[in-house]
Design an enzyme around this catalytic site. Structure first.
Site, mmCIF file in Angstrom:
data_model
loop_
_atom_site.group_PDB
_atom_site.id
_atom_site.type_symbol
_atom_site.label_atom_id
_atom_site.label_comp_id
_atom_site.label_asym_id
_atom_site.label_seq_id
_atom_site.Cartn_x
_atom_site.Cartn_y
_atom_site.Cartn_z
ATOM 1 N N GLY A 231 18.099 36.502 48.693
ATOM 2 C CA GLY A 231 17.126 35.824 47.843
ATOM 3 C C GLY A 231 17.621 34.456 47.401
ATOM 4 N N CYS A 232 17.394 34.145 46.118
ATOM 5 C CA CYS A 232 17.727 32.819 45.591
ATOM 6 C C CYS A 232 19.227 32.540 45.592
ATOM 7 C CB CYS A 232 17.168 32.663 44.178
ATOM 8 S SG CYS A 232 15.357 32.652 44.110
ATOM 9 N N ALA A 233 20.054 33.558 45.659
ATOM 10 C CA ALA A 233 21.506 33.356 45.717
ATOM 11 C C ALA A 233 21.985 33.007 47.118
ATOM 12 C CB ALA A 233 22.232 34.609 45.231
ATOM 13 N N LEU B 157 21.599 32.336 41.238
ATOM 14 C CA LEU B 157 21.375 33.729 40.866
ATOM 15 C C LEU B 157 20.345 34.339 41.798
ATOM 16 C CD1 LEU B 157 21.138 33.023 37.064
ATOM 17 C CD2 LEU B 157 22.894 34.462 38.105
#
Length: 351
Positions: free
Chosen positions: A144-146, A338
């Site tokens: 994901g965003c990480a 994160l």
């Protein structure tokens, strides 16, 4: 210094977006038309669009595509076409920035969590880009965003393990394909207000050249946080899972996790002189400023990236990093994002 002891350096970095612009004013008008008469909480949630700080995003599909119902197969086909094109664009520009050809790339790390591709994206782009038949391929899903920061960490470790080799990292996300007209939930409204499409590429190598060097990397997964962020999968496609607690988690948990990561490297927060954060949303950026007691203006690039491109998931922090490197990222810096897990991912750079 012998090459074997050199930290991996960023030899080139580049970003790419698809051709279709999504002005936020048109997105909110489309959302009002789509949800206004069916979702009684829409008007209460409408300010979410205006409070994101986003002016424009980009999509692999034009507005008209979203006016038609799309099933899993159609979304997957759109992902494969759009993500492969963006992969080629970001990879080509990153290699040009590094002054290398595709034939010189030894390893390709591909990070993407917004679609399923088997064969994976680097295989689909292999012939067009001209990678060697023996190029090593490392596709990574689920970050994901990480993903941008964890991908940078992984690519750097692979470059360090094989000094002199050239590792290409490409993070590409097609978030807009998860827009759902059948999901009458707050998470879906937030996703519709925030997410856009984009890609970023980096070339890393452990040699004596110039460029910011990856000194160390790490992660922190907070227990009992699986429901904070992620995908729910059904026959129509992906739908977003978001918790309203994310800014509070950032405010309360991020600084201690970063401090612990730095302590493992015999460093401290006071040793840092620069930051490049993933701007997950306006409230997250504010929470980061508060958590790290940052002076006003420190995260201007994060806000401007969010304003101009929205949250593109994994590539977004690399958009930020590119700008900050161009503007002169100072000395000891932290790159952080994160993502699902709920996880913090960290990379320490010497710029």
């Amino acid at each position: 210094m012998p090459v074997s002891h050199l930290m991996p350096r960023i030899a080139g970095i580049a970003t790419a977006v698809p051709p279709h612009a999504l002005p936020q004013s048109e997105v909110v008008a489309h959302a009002a038309e789509t949800f206004g008469n069916r979702f009684r909480d829409f008007e209460r949630l409408r300010p979410v669009f205006e409070n994101t700080g986003i002016i424009q995003r980009y999509s692999v599909q034009p507005f008209e595509w979203f006016h038609r119902s799309q099933n899993w197969q159609q979304r997957t086909e759109a992902y494969l076409d759009g993500a492969t094109d963006l992969f080629r664009d970001a990879a080509s520009q990153a290699m040009d920035a590094a002054g290398v050809t595709a034939g010189e790339i030894d390893t390709v790390v591909t990070v993407s969590s917004t679609g399923i591709a088997t064969p994976s994206l680097e295989a689909r782009a292999h012939a067009a880009l001209g990678f060697r038949p023996d190029v090593r391929r490392v596709p990574v899903f689920g970050l994901g965003c990480a993903g941008g920061v964890t991908g940078l960490s992984l690519a750097a470790r692979l470059a360090r393990a094989d000094p002199g080799s050239k590792v290409l990292l490409v993070a590409v996300e097609i978030c807009t394909l998860a827009f759902r007209d059948d999901e009458l939930t707050k998470s879906n409204i937030v996703a519709t207000a925030l997410f856009g499409d984009g890609a970023a590429g980096l070339v890393l190598t452990a040699d004596e050249g110039e460029g910011a060097r990856v000194v160390s990397s790490g992660e922190h997964l907070w227990p009992e946080t699986l429901g904070v962020m992620g995908w729910q999968v059904d026959p129509v496609g992906f739908s977003a899972i978001f918790s309203a607690s994310i800014p509070d988690l950032v405010s309360q948990k991020m600084r201690p996790a970063v401090a612990a990561f730095l302590e493992r490297q015999d460093e401290a927060l006071d040793d840092l002189s620069g930051f490049a954060f993933h701007p997950g949303g306006a409230k997250v950026v504010e929470a980061l400023e508060q958590a790290f007691a940052l002076p006003q203006g420190t995260l201007n690039v994060e806000r401007e990236t969010l304003r101009d491109f929205g949250n593109m998931s994994a590539p977004t922090v690399l958009f930020v990093l590119q700008r900050k490197l161009e503007e002169g990222l100072p000395g000891r810096s932290l790159v952080s994002a994160l993502g699902p897990g709920f996880t913090g991912s960290f990379v320490r750079l010497d710029a």
